[in-house]
Design a protein around this motif. Structure first.
Motif, PDB file in Angstrom:
ATOM      1  N   ALA A  75       1.935  -2.990  -4.240  1.00 41.62           N
ATOM      2  CA  ALA A  75       0.673  -3.000  -3.486  1.00 41.62           C
ATOM      3  C   ALA A  75       0.287  -1.574  -3.081  1.00 41.62           C
ATOM      4  N   ALA A  76       1.251  -0.801  -2.576  1.00 41.27           N
ATOM      5  CA  ALA A  76       0.944   0.573  -2.152  1.00 41.27           C
ATOM      6  C   ALA A  76       0.659   1.451  -3.370  1.00 41.27           C
ATOM      7  N   GLY A  77       1.393   1.220  -4.465  1.00 39.25           N
ATOM      8  CA  GLY A  77       1.208   2.021  -5.674  1.00 39.25           C
ATOM      9  C   GLY A  77      -0.216   1.918  -6.219  1.00 39.25           C
ATOM     10  N   ARG A  78      -0.793   0.729  -6.126  1.00 38.99           N
ATOM     11  CA  ARG A  78      -2.178   0.574  -6.612  1.00 38.99           C
ATOM     12  C   ARG A  78      -3.143   1.408  -5.771  1.00 38.99           C
ATOM     13  N   ILE A  79      -2.908   1.401  -4.447  1.00 40.72           N
ATOM     14  CA  ILE A  79      -3.769   2.180  -3.538  1.00 40.72           C
ATOM     15  C   ILE A  79      -3.554   3.679  -3.778  1.00 40.72           C
ATOM     16  N   MET A  80      -2.290   4.082  -3.918  1.00 39.05           N
ATOM     17  CA  MET A  80      -1.975   5.506  -4.122  1.00 39.05           C
ATOM     18  C   MET A  80      -2.519   5.995  -5.471  1.00 39.05           C
ATOM     19  N   ARG A  81      -2.404   5.157  -6.496  1.00 37.75           N
ATOM     20  CA  ARG A  81      -2.936   5.546  -7.819  1.00 37.75           C
ATOM     21  C   ARG A  81      -4.437   5.804  -7.727  1.00 37.75           C
ATOM     22  N   ALA A  82      -5.151   4.908  -7.038  1.00 31.66           N
ATOM     23  CA  ALA A  82      -6.603   5.080  -6.907  1.00 31.66           C
ATOM     24  C   ALA A  82      -6.942   6.344  -6.132  1.00 31.66           C
ATOM     25  N   ALA A  83      -6.028   6.751  -5.206  1.00 33.83           N
ATOM     26  CA  ALA A  83      -6.291   7.936  -4.374  1.00 33.83           C
ATOM     27  C   ALA A  83      -5.775   9.219  -5.037  1.00 33.83           C
ATOM     28  N   GLY A  84      -5.054   9.089  -6.158  1.00 34.94           N
ATOM     29  CA  GLY A  84      -4.568  10.268  -6.874  1.00 34.94           C
ATOM     30  C   GLY A  84      -3.157  10.705  -6.509  1.00 34.94           C
ATOM     31  N   GLY A  85      -2.452   9.923  -5.677  1.00 33.72           N
ATOM     32  CA  GLY A  85      -1.049  10.289  -5.407  1.00 33.72           C
ATOM     33  C   GLY A  85      -0.520   9.675  -4.135  1.00 33.72           C
ATOM     34  N   GLY A  86       0.772   9.906  -3.899  1.00 37.08           N
ATOM     35  CA  GLY A  86       1.420   9.386  -2.699  1.00 37.08           C
ATOM     36  C   GLY A  86       2.918   9.600  -2.775  1.00 37.08           C
ATOM     37  N   VAL A  87       3.605   9.104  -1.763  1.00 34.10           N
ATOM     38  CA  VAL A  87       5.062   9.263  -1.685  1.00 34.10           C
ATOM     39  C   VAL A  87       5.691   7.934  -1.285  1.00 34.10           C
ATOM     40  N   ILE A  88       6.762   7.567  -1.987  1.00 40.54           N
ATOM     41  CA  ILE A  88       7.534   6.376  -1.605  1.00 40.54           C
ATOM     42  C   ILE A  88       8.982   6.813  -1.400  1.00 40.54           C
ATOM     43  N   VAL A  89       9.577   6.381  -0.302  1.00 39.48           N
ATOM     44  CA  VAL A  89      11.001   6.639  -0.039  1.00 39.48           C
ATOM     45  C   VAL A  89      11.677   5.302   0.231  1.00 39.48           C
TER      46      VAL A  89
END
Ligand code: NAP
Length: 251
Positions: A124-138
Protein backbone atom coordinates in the motif's frame (compact mmCIF):
# COMPACT_ATOMS: atom_id res chain seq x y z
CA UNK A 1 21.23 10.51 21.03
CA UNK A 2 21.84 13.33 18.56
CA UNK A 3 21.98 12.92 14.80
CA UNK A 4 21.40 15.96 12.62
CA UNK A 5 18.70 14.69 10.27
CA UNK A 6 16.04 16.98 8.83
CA UNK A 7 12.80 15.18 7.96
CA UNK A 8 10.69 18.34 7.82
CA UNK A 9 7.82 17.88 5.36
CA UNK A 10 8.00 14.08 5.53
CA UNK A 11 5.15 11.86 6.73
CA UNK A 12 6.24 8.69 8.53
CA UNK A 13 4.23 5.68 9.70
CA UNK A 14 5.63 3.54 12.53
CA UNK A 15 3.70 0.35 13.28
CA UNK A 16 3.53 -1.07 16.81
CA UNK A 17 4.64 2.29 18.21
CA UNK A 18 2.60 2.18 21.40
CA UNK A 19 5.67 1.20 23.40
CA UNK A 20 9.20 -0.17 23.24
CA UNK A 21 11.30 0.14 20.11
CA UNK A 22 8.42 1.59 18.06
CA UNK A 23 7.92 4.33 20.65
CA UNK A 24 11.63 5.27 20.42
CA UNK A 25 11.59 5.25 16.60
CA UNK A 26 8.47 7.44 16.50
CA UNK A 27 10.18 9.89 18.87
CA UNK A 28 13.39 10.01 16.84
CA UNK A 29 11.52 10.66 13.58
CA UNK A 30 9.28 13.31 15.18
CA UNK A 31 12.29 15.11 16.71
CA UNK A 32 13.85 15.16 13.21
CA UNK A 33 10.76 17.05 12.01
CA UNK A 34 8.62 14.30 10.46
CA UNK A 35 4.87 14.15 10.92
CA UNK A 36 4.48 10.74 12.56
CA UNK A 37 1.47 8.45 12.20
CA UNK A 38 1.56 6.23 15.29
CA UNK A 39 0.10 2.78 14.74
CA UNK A 40 -0.61 0.18 17.39
CA UNK A 41 -3.09 -2.62 17.88
CA UNK A 42 -4.15 -0.94 21.10
CA UNK A 43 -5.80 2.46 20.52
CA UNK A 44 -4.95 3.72 24.02
CA UNK A 45 -1.23 3.13 23.61
CA UNK A 46 -1.19 4.59 20.06
CA UNK A 47 -2.89 7.71 21.43
CA UNK A 48 -0.47 7.87 24.38
CA UNK A 49 2.53 7.91 22.01
CA UNK A 50 0.94 10.46 19.69
CA UNK A 51 0.10 12.70 22.67
CA UNK A 52 3.67 12.41 23.97
CA UNK A 53 5.04 13.44 20.56
CA UNK A 54 2.60 16.35 20.31
CA UNK A 55 1.05 17.85 17.17
CA UNK A 56 1.14 17.02 14.29
CA UNK A 57 1.62 13.34 15.33
CA UNK A 58 -1.51 11.26 14.81
CA UNK A 59 -2.68 7.98 16.39
CA UNK A 60 -3.69 5.35 13.79
CA UNK A 61 -4.77 2.23 15.68
CA UNK A 62 -5.18 -0.87 13.51
CA UNK A 63 -4.27 -4.54 13.33
CA UNK A 64 -1.58 -4.47 10.63
CA UNK A 65 -1.94 -8.23 10.12
CA UNK A 66 -5.41 -7.57 8.68
CA UNK A 67 -4.80 -6.65 5.01
CA UNK A 68 -7.90 -4.49 4.70
CA UNK A 69 -7.24 -2.63 7.95
CA UNK A 70 -3.60 -2.02 6.96
CA UNK A 71 -4.54 -0.73 3.51
CA UNK A 72 -7.34 1.52 4.82
CA UNK A 73 -5.04 2.96 7.49
CA UNK A 74 -2.38 3.84 4.91
CA UNK A 75 -4.87 5.38 2.49
CA UNK A 76 -6.25 7.55 5.31
CA UNK A 77 -2.76 8.65 6.46
CA UNK A 78 -1.83 9.69 2.92
CA UNK A 79 -5.11 11.55 2.43
CA UNK A 80 -5.11 13.31 5.82
CA UNK A 81 -1.40 14.02 6.28
CA UNK A 82 -0.35 14.73 2.69
CA UNK A 83 1.36 11.53 1.51
CA UNK A 84 3.55 8.85 3.05
CA UNK A 85 7.33 9.10 2.69
CA UNK A 86 8.65 6.76 5.40
CA UNK A 87 7.27 3.39 6.55
CA UNK A 88 8.74 1.56 9.55
CA UNK A 89 7.38 -1.96 9.98
CA UNK A 90 8.04 -2.51 13.66
CA UNK A 91 4.97 -4.32 15.08
CA UNK A 92 5.90 -7.79 16.27
CA UNK A 93 5.00 -10.62 18.61
CA UNK A 94 7.10 -13.43 20.04
CA UNK A 95 5.14 -16.44 21.35
CA UNK A 96 7.17 -19.03 23.24
CA UNK A 97 6.51 -22.77 22.76
CA UNK A 98 8.42 -25.85 21.62
CA UNK A 99 7.52 -26.87 18.07
CA UNK A 100 5.81 -30.04 19.28
CA UNK A 101 3.50 -27.95 21.50
CA UNK A 102 2.92 -24.91 19.26
CA UNK A 103 -0.64 -24.45 18.04
CA UNK A 104 -1.30 -23.72 14.36
CA UNK A 105 -3.02 -20.51 15.51
CA UNK A 106 0.13 -19.28 17.31
CA UNK A 107 2.25 -20.18 14.29
CA UNK A 108 -0.11 -18.41 11.89
CA UNK A 109 -0.51 -15.31 14.07
CA UNK A 110 3.26 -14.85 14.35
CA UNK A 111 3.73 -15.11 10.60
CA UNK A 112 0.78 -12.75 10.04
CA UNK A 113 2.00 -9.99 12.38
CA UNK A 114 5.78 -10.26 11.86
CA UNK A 115 5.89 -11.00 8.12
CA UNK A 116 2.60 -10.72 6.18
CA UNK A 117 1.82 -7.32 7.71
CA UNK A 118 5.04 -5.94 6.18
CA UNK A 119 3.85 -7.14 2.77
CA UNK A 120 0.43 -5.48 3.20
CA UNK A 121 1.86 -2.14 4.36
CA UNK A 122 4.77 -2.13 1.89
CA UNK A 123 2.40 -2.78 -1.00
CA UNK A 124 0.00 0.00 0.00
CA UNK A 125 2.78 2.46 0.91
CA UNK A 126 4.87 1.43 -2.12
CA UNK A 127 2.10 2.46 -4.50
CA UNK A 128 1.90 5.90 -2.85
CA UNK A 129 5.71 6.28 -2.78
CA UNK A 130 6.03 5.21 -6.43
CA UNK A 131 3.51 7.86 -7.48
CA UNK A 132 5.46 10.45 -5.45
CA UNK A 133 8.83 9.42 -6.95
CA UNK A 134 10.40 7.74 -3.90
CA UNK A 135 10.38 6.84 -0.24
CA UNK A 136 11.99 4.79 2.50
CA UNK A 137 10.91 1.53 4.13
CA UNK A 138 12.63 0.07 7.21
CA UNK A 139 11.66 -3.36 8.52
CA UNK A 140 12.48 -4.23 12.13
CA UNK A 141 13.59 -7.85 11.83
CA UNK A 142 15.92 -9.50 14.38
CA UNK A 143 19.30 -11.19 14.63
CA UNK A 144 17.03 -14.26 14.90
CA UNK A 145 16.59 -13.81 11.14
CA UNK A 146 20.27 -14.78 10.67
CA UNK A 147 20.37 -18.35 11.94
CA UNK A 148 20.85 -17.41 15.60
CA UNK A 149 19.49 -20.07 17.98
CA UNK A 150 16.35 -18.98 19.83
CA UNK A 151 14.89 -21.95 21.70
CA UNK A 152 11.09 -22.32 21.74
CA UNK A 153 10.55 -19.52 19.24
CA UNK A 154 10.45 -21.30 15.87
CA UNK A 155 7.56 -19.20 14.54
CA UNK A 156 9.42 -16.00 15.48
CA UNK A 157 12.70 -17.15 13.88
CA UNK A 158 10.85 -18.20 10.70
CA UNK A 159 8.98 -14.89 10.51
CA UNK A 160 12.13 -12.78 10.97
CA UNK A 161 14.16 -14.81 8.46
CA UNK A 162 11.23 -14.31 6.07
CA UNK A 163 11.22 -10.59 6.77
CA UNK A 164 14.93 -10.31 5.92
CA UNK A 165 14.24 -12.16 2.64
CA UNK A 166 11.23 -9.97 1.86
CA UNK A 167 13.31 -6.84 2.58
CA UNK A 168 15.89 -7.82 -0.06
CA UNK A 169 13.35 -8.69 -2.75
CA UNK A 170 11.36 -5.54 -1.99
CA UNK A 171 14.57 -3.48 -2.25
CA UNK A 172 15.33 -4.98 -5.68
CA UNK A 173 11.82 -4.38 -7.00
CA UNK A 174 11.28 -0.92 -5.49
CA UNK A 175 14.71 0.53 -6.45
CA UNK A 176 13.27 1.43 -9.85
CA UNK A 177 10.74 3.68 -8.08
CA UNK A 178 13.30 5.49 -5.92
CA UNK A 179 12.23 3.57 -2.81
CA UNK A 180 14.97 2.27 -0.49
CA UNK A 181 14.16 -0.78 1.65
CA UNK A 182 16.35 -1.99 4.52
CA UNK A 183 16.01 -4.10 7.64
CA UNK A 184 17.36 -3.46 11.11
CA UNK A 185 18.09 -6.58 13.15
CA UNK A 186 18.15 -5.83 16.86
CA UNK A 187 19.85 -8.11 19.38
CA UNK A 188 18.47 -8.22 22.90
CA UNK A 189 16.78 -4.90 23.64
CA UNK A 190 15.33 -3.91 27.02
CA UNK A 191 11.60 -3.72 26.28
CA UNK A 192 8.42 -5.45 27.41
CA UNK A 193 9.14 -8.24 24.89
CA UNK A 194 12.25 -9.30 26.83
CA UNK A 195 11.02 -8.35 30.32
CA UNK A 196 10.34 -11.88 31.58
CA UNK A 197 13.71 -13.24 30.42
CA UNK A 198 15.57 -10.18 31.72
CA UNK A 199 14.24 -11.08 35.15
CA UNK A 200 16.13 -14.39 34.98
CA UNK A 201 19.69 -13.93 36.32
CA UNK A 202 21.09 -17.00 34.56
CA UNK A 203 19.64 -15.86 31.22
CA UNK A 204 21.04 -12.36 31.69
CA UNK A 205 24.50 -13.77 32.43
CA UNK A 206 24.32 -15.92 29.29
CA UNK A 207 23.24 -12.97 27.12
CA UNK A 208 25.90 -10.62 28.48
CA UNK A 209 28.67 -13.18 28.01
CA UNK A 210 27.82 -13.18 24.28
CA UNK A 211 27.72 -9.41 23.74
CA UNK A 212 31.16 -7.80 23.19
CA UNK A 213 29.87 -4.39 24.30
CA UNK A 214 28.78 -5.97 27.59
CA UNK A 215 25.26 -4.58 27.83
CA UNK A 216 21.76 -5.12 26.46
CA UNK A 217 20.49 -2.63 23.90
CA UNK A 218 18.06 0.18 24.60
CA UNK A 219 15.21 1.17 22.25
CA UNK A 220 17.12 4.36 21.33
CA UNK A 221 20.05 2.23 20.08
CA UNK A 222 17.69 0.88 17.40
CA UNK A 223 15.96 4.21 16.77
CA UNK A 224 19.26 5.94 15.94
CA UNK A 225 20.04 3.46 13.17
CA UNK A 226 16.48 3.71 11.80
CA UNK A 227 16.80 7.50 11.73
CA UNK A 228 20.06 7.21 9.78
CA UNK A 229 18.43 4.81 7.29
CA UNK A 230 15.57 7.29 6.78
CA UNK A 231 18.01 10.12 6.07
CA UNK A 232 19.71 11.21 2.85
CA UNK A 233 23.02 10.08 4.40
CA UNK A 234 21.81 6.54 3.57
CA UNK A 235 20.90 7.45 -0.04
CA UNK A 236 23.05 4.62 -1.52
CA UNK A 237 22.02 1.97 0.99
CA UNK A 238 19.28 -0.51 0.14
CA UNK A 239 18.55 -4.21 0.58
CA UNK A 240 20.67 -4.47 3.74
CA UNK A 241 19.92 -6.15 7.06
CA UNK A 242 21.90 -4.27 9.70
CA UNK A 243 22.55 -5.88 13.09
CA UNK A 244 22.16 -3.56 16.09
CA UNK A 245 23.30 -5.91 18.83
CA UNK A 246 26.45 -4.69 20.59
CA UNK A 247 28.53 -7.00 18.38
CA UNK A 248 26.76 -10.26 19.29
CA UNK A 249 26.52 -11.37 15.66
CA UNK A 250 29.28 -10.54 13.18
CA UNK A 251 28.56 -11.71 9.66
P1 NAP B 1 6.99 -4.79 22.36
O1 NAP B 1 7.45 -3.96 23.52
O2 NAP B 1 6.26 -6.04 22.63
O3 NAP B 1 6.13 -3.85 21.40
C1 NAP B 1 5.51 -4.35 20.25
C2 NAP B 1 4.37 -3.45 19.88
O4 NAP B 1 3.76 -3.98 18.68
C3 NAP B 1 3.28 -3.42 20.97
O5 NAP B 1 2.93 -2.09 21.24
C4 NAP B 1 2.14 -4.19 20.31
O6 NAP B 1 0.86 -3.72 20.66
C5 NAP B 1 2.35 -3.90 18.85
N1 NAP B 1 1.65 -4.87 18.01
C6 NAP B 1 1.61 -6.21 18.16
N2 NAP B 1 0.83 -6.77 17.21
C7 NAP B 1 0.35 -5.75 16.45
C8 NAP B 1 -0.53 -5.68 15.34
N3 NAP B 1 -1.07 -6.78 14.81
N4 NAP B 1 -0.82 -4.47 14.81
C9 NAP B 1 -0.28 -3.34 15.34
N5 NAP B 1 0.54 -3.34 16.42
C10 NAP B 1 0.85 -4.54 16.97
O7 NAP B 1 8.21 -5.20 21.43
P2 NAP B 1 9.59 -4.46 21.09
O8 NAP B 1 10.65 -5.12 21.86
O9 NAP B 1 9.44 -2.99 21.13
O10 NAP B 1 9.76 -4.97 19.59
C11 NAP B 1 9.51 -4.17 18.43
C12 NAP B 1 10.02 -4.92 17.22
O11 NAP B 1 11.40 -5.21 17.39
C13 NAP B 1 9.33 -6.27 17.00
O12 NAP B 1 9.15 -6.50 15.63
C14 NAP B 1 10.33 -7.25 17.58
O13 NAP B 1 10.21 -8.53 17.01
C15 NAP B 1 11.63 -6.59 17.19
N6 NAP B 1 12.75 -7.04 18.01
C16 NAP B 1 12.78 -6.85 19.35
C17 NAP B 1 13.86 -7.31 20.09
C18 NAP B 1 13.96 -7.13 21.58
O14 NAP B 1 14.92 -7.68 22.18
N7 NAP B 1 13.07 -6.39 22.22
C19 NAP B 1 14.91 -8.00 19.45
C20 NAP B 1 14.85 -8.17 18.07
C21 NAP B 1 13.76 -7.70 17.36
P3 NAP B 1 -0.02 -4.34 21.86
O15 NAP B 1 0.74 -3.96 23.09
O16 NAP B 1 -1.30 -3.65 21.74
O17 NAP B 1 -0.07 -5.80 21.62
Amino acid sequence: MTLAVDLTGKVALVTGAGRGIGWAIAGALARAGATVAVNDLDATSAERTARALGAPARACPADVSDPQAAQEMIAKIAADLGGLHILVNNAGIEPHAPILEMSPDDWGRTLAVNLSAAFYTSQAAGRIMRAAGGGVIVNIASIAGHNIPLPNRASYVASKAGLVGFTKECAREFAAYGIRVNAVCPGVIATEMTAALRGNAAQMQKWLADIPQGRLGQPDDVAGVVLFLCSDAAAYLTGQAINVDGGKVML
